[in-house]
Design a protein around this motif. Structure first.
Motif, PDB file in Angstrom:
ATOM      1  N   ASN A 220       0.706   3.908 -11.461  1.00 12.21           N
ATOM      2  CA  ASN A 220       0.135   2.433 -11.152  1.00 12.21           C
ATOM      3  C   ASN A 220       0.747   2.188  -9.815  1.00 12.21           C
ATOM      4  OD1 ASN A 220       0.518  -0.421 -11.159  1.00 12.21           O
ATOM      5  ND2 ASN A 220       1.615  -0.850 -12.688  1.00 12.21           N
ATOM      6  N   LYS A 221      -0.449   1.799  -9.370  1.00 13.60           N
ATOM      7  CA  LYS A 221      -0.616   1.005  -8.164  1.00 13.60           C
ATOM      8  C   LYS A 221       0.069   0.208  -7.107  1.00 13.60           C
ATOM      9  CE  LYS A 221      -4.091  -0.049  -4.151  1.00 13.60           C
ATOM     10  NZ  LYS A 221      -5.669   0.066  -4.173  1.00 13.60           N
ATOM     11  N   GLU A 222      -0.130  -1.104  -8.505  1.00 16.45           N
ATOM     12  CA  GLU A 222       1.046  -2.004  -8.065  1.00 16.45           C
ATOM     13  C   GLU A 222       2.448  -1.826  -8.308  1.00 16.45           C
ATOM     14  OE1 GLU A 222      -0.548  -4.812  -7.415  1.00 16.45           O
ATOM     15  OE2 GLU A 222      -1.775  -3.743  -7.264  1.00 16.45           O
ATOM     16  N   THR A 223       3.365  -0.711  -8.511  1.00 16.91           N
ATOM     17  CA  THR A 223       3.867   0.026  -8.780  1.00 16.91           C
ATOM     18  C   THR A 223       4.269  -0.282  -7.283  1.00 16.91           C
ATOM     19  OG1 THR A 223       4.453  -0.035 -11.093  1.00 16.91           O
ATOM     20  CG2 THR A 223       5.883   1.012  -9.589  1.00 16.91           C
ATOM     21  N   LEU A 224       4.083   0.836  -6.791  1.00 16.88           N
ATOM     22  CA  LEU A 224       4.069   1.041  -5.957  1.00 16.88           C
ATOM     23  C   LEU A 224       4.389  -0.016  -4.291  1.00 16.88           C
ATOM     24  CD1 LEU A 224       3.604   4.315  -7.119  1.00 16.88           C
ATOM     25  CD2 LEU A 224       2.811   4.740  -4.750  1.00 16.88           C
ATOM     26  N   LEU A 225       3.418  -0.444  -4.934  1.00 20.85           N
ATOM     27  CA  LEU A 225       2.961  -1.851  -3.776  1.00 20.85           C
ATOM     28  C   LEU A 225       4.312  -3.045  -3.647  1.00 20.85           C
ATOM     29  CD1 LEU A 225      -0.540  -1.990  -3.624  1.00 20.85           C
ATOM     30  CD2 LEU A 225       0.249  -1.742  -1.443  1.00 20.85           C
TER      31      LEU A 225
ATOM     32  N   ASN B  30      12.049  -5.709   1.520  1.00 25.67           N
ATOM     33  CA  ASN B  30      10.841  -6.903   1.949  1.00 25.67           C
ATOM     34  C   ASN B  30      10.230  -6.235   2.584  1.00 25.67           C
ATOM     35  OD1 ASN B  30      13.044  -8.878   1.026  1.00 25.67           O
ATOM     36  ND2 ASN B  30      14.733  -7.685   2.166  1.00 25.67           N
ATOM     37  N   SER B  31       9.429  -4.998   2.802  1.00 26.03           N
ATOM     38  CA  SER B  31       8.387  -4.960   3.590  1.00 26.03           C
ATOM     39  C   SER B  31       6.694  -5.458   2.957  1.00 26.03           C
ATOM     40  CB  SER B  31       8.525  -3.379   3.651  1.00 26.03           C
ATOM     41  OG  SER B  31       7.515  -2.407   4.393  1.00 26.03           O
ATOM     42  N   LYS B  32       6.300  -5.529   3.545  1.00 28.70           N
ATOM     43  CA  LYS B  32       5.184  -6.580   3.691  1.00 28.70           C
ATOM     44  C   LYS B  32       4.549  -5.115   3.582  1.00 28.70           C
ATOM     45  CE  LYS B  32       6.227 -11.076   5.245  1.00 28.70           C
ATOM     46  NZ  LYS B  32       7.107 -10.114   6.055  1.00 28.70           N
ATOM     47  N   ALA B  33       3.058  -5.178   2.068  1.00 33.18           N
ATOM     48  CA  ALA B  33       2.539  -3.448   2.275  1.00 33.18           C
ATOM     49  C   ALA B  33       1.618  -3.784   1.217  1.00 33.18           C
ATOM     50  CB  ALA B  33       2.966  -2.407   1.554  1.00 33.18           C
ATOM     51  N   HIS B  34       0.311  -4.412   1.939  1.00 37.04           N
ATOM     52  CA  HIS B  34      -0.837  -4.478   0.537  1.00 37.04           C
ATOM     53  C   HIS B  34      -2.129  -3.514   0.617  1.00 37.04           C
ATOM     54  CE1 HIS B  34      -0.199  -8.597   1.723  1.00 37.04           C
ATOM     55  NE2 HIS B  34       0.278  -8.044   2.997  1.00 37.04           N
ATOM     56  N   PRO B  35      -3.119  -3.806  -0.705  1.00 35.37           N
ATOM     57  CA  PRO B  35      -3.777  -2.040  -0.454  1.00 35.37           C
ATOM     58  C   PRO B  35      -4.579  -1.841   0.560  1.00 35.37           C
ATOM     59  CG  PRO B  35      -4.351  -3.642  -1.878  1.00 35.37           C
ATOM     60  CD  PRO B  35      -2.778  -4.304  -1.247  1.00 35.37           C
ATOM     61  N   SER B  36      -5.115  -1.061   1.024  1.00 38.16           N
ATOM     62  CA  SER B  36      -5.575  -0.839   2.555  1.00 38.16           C
ATOM     63  C   SER B  36      -7.120  -1.688   2.225  1.00 38.16           C
ATOM     64  CB  SER B  36      -6.326   0.525   2.816  1.00 38.16           C
ATOM     65  OG  SER B  36      -6.471   1.006   3.963  1.00 38.16           O
TER      66      SER B  36
ATOM     67  N   THR C  23      -1.497  -2.387  12.778  1.00 42.54           N
ATOM     68  CA  THR C  23      -1.408  -2.090  11.416  1.00 42.54           C
ATOM     69  C   THR C  23      -1.153  -0.285  11.367  1.00 42.54           C
ATOM     70  OG1 THR C  23      -2.131  -3.899  10.825  1.00 42.54           O
ATOM     71  CG2 THR C  23      -2.397  -2.160   9.267  1.00 42.54           C
ATOM     72  N   ILE C  24      -0.650   0.390  10.380  1.00 40.73           N
ATOM     73  CA  ILE C  24      -0.262   1.609  10.090  1.00 40.73           C
ATOM     74  C   ILE C  24      -0.881   1.870   8.449  1.00 40.73           C
ATOM     75  CG2 ILE C  24       1.140   3.514   9.746  1.00 40.73           C
ATOM     76  CD1 ILE C  24       1.920   2.699  11.608  1.00 40.73           C
TER      77      ILE C  24
ATOM     78  N   PHE D  72      -4.827   4.520   1.090  1.00 39.96           N
ATOM     79  CA  PHE D  72      -4.633   3.988  -0.417  1.00 39.96           C
ATOM     80  C   PHE D  72      -3.588   2.488   0.301  1.00 39.96           C
ATOM     81  CE2 PHE D  72      -0.171   3.602  -3.006  1.00 39.96           C
ATOM     82  CZ  PHE D  72      -0.823   3.334  -4.114  1.00 39.96           C
ATOM     83  N   ALA D  73      -2.957   2.316   1.490  1.00 41.44           N
ATOM     84  CA  ALA D  73      -2.141   1.346   1.798  1.00 41.44           C
ATOM     85  C   ALA D  73      -1.898   1.191   3.494  1.00 41.44           C
ATOM     86  CB  ALA D  73      -0.964   0.827   0.853  1.00 41.44           C
TER      87      ALA D  73
END
Lengths: 436, 348
Positions: free
Chosen positions: B115-120, B127-133, B168-169, B139-140
């Protein structure tokens, strides 16, 4: 030359000769005092949270752990103590004057990047620098790794700066700003100043930077310098006997920089350089250059084309060659060491008498440090100069000089006196008399 | 209450916000920690202190996910208890090993996660803001300042090797899992030690026993002075270079001097001899040098060690590609090799 050696052995002539002892130092101190009395230094921001250090003639930091509650108090210190050097901490502390360092309680810290002409090994140094062997005392002009007479590696360098040196440093500054803005995305709180001597300081004072950990600062520094670069991690990987990469339009950071540098090399049409880069024959390199359009089209799509039976090795060599030129020569210690203190902008540098002048980035390209950082006047001063190359300062050229008396405008005289290359003519004691 | 999925997530990632929420809703109290939780916490610490083969780690992680909600809850509760025990032991070198276990655990579970949502979601829980790429082929995406909070021990994690654009990485799936794993390492390591206020007495007793058990291993750690007399031929290339530069009167920078001094102290060179080595330095001051060497040797309070090879590279003091991770390791290998060779030639 003999007197040059004498000055090396006794770098502060005023410490040793009876009535003459303090005159040079007094002269410089009075000049510095007059500057600070008519100037109000408005740097650094957050003065009450910074640690300060100061230096006497010939020693950049002779005391530190000072703190000022306001810029007014700091200026008052400059006027009363007249330091030859004054430095401050990029770090903000709860208790800046406390010792040891841990007791200062670090709050956060700016990042400072420092570029120095000495680190760039500019070709003009061969013209204006001097060296002297510490073992056999052989000496000469230029820059050497080892003594040409005895082969010893213990060399004392007498380094000078010129407009060419500073233009070379500026190019590095422009490339750094490109990295800071376009790679890091830090656009706030960027301040620039001439170091007062041989380079430039870039201060990152934005909030997003100030809270970064020491480890994070090393990562930023490694990015700037290209340290720990790993082609495979960047997406340059081998499969089916071919080298592949992320397509150019999807490449960012160092993979993009490397591909751009490769494109530049191909476009230059310089087959000899490509042959050296790839460790191949000039014939193979010529073939690649002839097909450069097709080659670049393929690379842009993510595939390095076959150019010989050892294409993968060739391309890897070329990539390593181009990437080795891309790292910036920033002083690592200044950026890494959170406890290091650095010249306060808008103060004088005791090795030159020049101002560590703040610069608006838009005017950096036209900024001439050896003119615009001159703060002293034109009153004539008689000097005895032991040794100096031809210098250009304040829009005028002087020298070269070797063991001679001359009369110079005050700003040039201060420059030579601060360098330790001259003494006031009235203080000059011929060597024979001095040794008697 | 919480669902079994939330409980499973909390047990996989016990440093997450979900895990803290589970503990809170479950009314977790230190005074009423069940024996099996304490036992599990001890098991975690002991397992973390010793390196294992990949298969052993995988077995350890897999086993912990099989079971009822009670067993999962035990895992969730064991994490803060283990942190208290570690803190009571007051041995910071164990903190890193504990953090390493959870970095490995995080990567293990994330690489199995579909599940992609679990990773994000896990990124946001740390406390790290990650988003789909927003860019094709990745991936992100993570903000640079968030990325810089992770640990950078490995080359693949180094910022210089990332796809970085305008702060952005951009990461592929595998690298994003590795980033989260290294971020969890940092989060766990930086959360230690915890406050020991109101810690029950039985925790203190257990931590004392554990400390004794693990101290036994520490006593077996190598004493470099047992290698005999100082042998310059066995110096690693970095130290040999600094040493010869100093003897030649060259101006070696501060990190170079510090690391040479700590190295010489560690291998048992007498203070006088170390001070002599610095005599050639252009700004040599015997009193200052002696004071500093004695401080390094621990005559004050703290005893200092030379930097690892990774740090030496950062200081630009590394001059060769040795097959070791620490200059002292190089010296020990050389000395032990020489000892073995001597023993062999003596017996021949």
């Amino acid at each position: 030359m003999v007197f040059g050696l004498f000055l090396k052995l006794f770098p502060h002539p005023w410490y040793g000769f009876g009535d003459h002892v303090v005159s040079d130092l007094d002269f410089l101190t009075e000049r510095f005092r007059s500057f600070y009395q008519k100037t109000n230094v408005s740097e650094p921001p957050g003065v009450e949270f910074r640690e300060f250090g100061y230096g006497i003639f010939g020693k950049k930091i002779s005391g530190r752990h000072l703190n000022f509650v306001s810029l007014a108090e700091f200026n008052s210190f400059l006027r009363s103590q007249v330091p030859f050097y004054v430095s401050y901490s990029p770090a903000f502390y709860q208790y800046p004057a406390n010792r040891p360092m841990a007791a200062k309680e670090l709050l956060h810290s700016d990042i400072v990047y420092e570029f120095d002409a000495d680190d760039l090994k500019t070709p003009c140094a061969q013209e204006h620098d001097f060296w002297e062997c510490k073992s056999c005392h052989a000496a000469g002009r230029g820059v050497v790794e080892a003594c040409s007479s005895c082969g010893g590696s213990s060399i004392a360098a007498d380094q000078w700066v010129c407009e060419n040196c500073l233009e070379t440093v500026k190019k590095q500054v422009f490339r750094l700003v490109d990295v800071i803005e376009n790679d890091f995305g830090f656009s706030d709180g960027l301040d620039f100043n001439f170091s007062g001597s041989k380079g430039f300081h870039i201060h990152l004072r934005g909030k997003s930077v100030q809270g970064l950990s020491a480890k994070a600062r090393v990562e930023l520094l490694d990015f700037v310098t290209g340290t720990n670069l790993d082609l495979q991690s960047l997406g340059f990987s081998e499969s089916n006997n071919a080298l592949r990469c992320t397509p150019f339009r999807s490449s960012h950071g160092w993979s993009k920089k490397i591909l751009e540098a490769l494109h530049e090399l191909l476009e230059s049409g310089d087959a000899s350089r490509l042959a050296v880069a790839g460790s191949v024959s000039i014939r193979t390199a010529n073939k690649v250059i002839e097909d450069k359009t097709a080659v670049w089209e393929s690379v842009q799509k993510g595939l390095f084309p076959t150019v010989s039976s050892k294409s993968v090795v060739f391309w890897k060599n070329v990539l390593e060659f181009v990437s080795s030129d891309l790292g910036l020569s920033v002083d690592r210690q200044t950026s890494m060491d959170q406890y290091k203190i650095i010249r306060v902008p808008e103060t004088l540098h005791g090795s030159t008498g020049l101002l560590a002048k703040k610069i608006i980035f838009n005017s950096l390209s036209s900024f001439n440090a050896l003119e615009e950082s001159v703060v002293f006047g034109n009153d004539p001063v008689k000097l005895f100069v032991s040794r100096a190359p031809k210098i250009r300062i304040g829009g005028e050229s002087f020298g070269p000089f070797e063991n001679q008396e001359t009369e110079l405008p005050e700003f040039a005289a201060v420059f030579l006196l601060c360098h330790g290359a001259a003494t006031l003519a009235e203080n000059h004691v011929p060597l024979k008399e001095a040794l008697r | 209450m919480f669902s079994i999925d939330e409980l499973r997530f909390a047990s996989k990632f016990p440093f997450s916000a979900t895990s803290r929420q589970v503990l809170k809703l479950n009314g977790f109290e230190l005074n009423r920690v069940p024996a099996q939780v304490l036992k599990k916490a001890v098991l975690l610490i002991v397992f973390a202190q010793k390196p294992h083969k990949k298969a052993e780690y995988e077995k350890f992680f897999s086993e912990r996910q099989i079971g009822s909600s009670d067993l999962l809850l035990t895992d969730v509760q064991a994490f803060p208890v283990a942190k208290i025990l570690l803190s009571a032991m007051n041995q910071p070198e164990f903190f890193d090993r504990f953090a390493d276990l959870f970095a490995r655990q995080t990567f293990f579970y994330l690489s199995l996660e579909s599940n992609k949502e679990t990773l994000l979601g896990l990124a946001n829980e740390m406390n790290s803001k990650a988003h789909p790429s927003s860019k094709q082929g990745f991936f992100a995406q993570v903000a640079l300042t968030d990325f810089l909070e992770a640990n950078f021990r490995e080359d693949f994690m180094k910022l210089v090797n990332q796809q970085l654009d305008s702060g952005t990485i951009f990461l592929n799936r595998n690298d994003f899992c590795r980033f989260l794993s290294e971020l969890s390492r940092e989060r766990v390591a930086s959360s230690l030690p915890v406050s020991l206020e109101n810690v029950p007495k039985n925790f203190v007793d257990v931590s004392r026993q554990l400390k004794e058990q693990l101290a036994f291993r520490k006593r077996q750690e190598f004493d470099f002075k047992s290698l005999g007399s100082v042998d310059q031929d066995a110096f690693p290339p970095c130290m040999a270079k600094i040493y010869s530069e100093l003897l030649a009167g060259q101006n070696v920078n501060h990190p170079g001097r510090f690391n040479l001094a700590t190295f010489l102290v560690a291998i048992g060179m007498p203070t006088d001899q170390i001070v002599d080595a610095f005599k050639g330095a252009p700004n040599f001051d015997e009193k200052v040098t002696r004071y500093q060497v004695e401080r390094i040797a621990g005559h004050g309070k703290a005893k200092y060690s030379p930097s690892s090879c990774a740090k030496m590279r950062e200081y630009e003091l590394c001059v060769a590609n040795c097959p070791v991770t620490h200059p002292l390791q190089f010296y020990r290998n050389q000395k032990q090799g020489a000892k073995t060779a001597d023993a062999q030639s003596a017996s021949e």
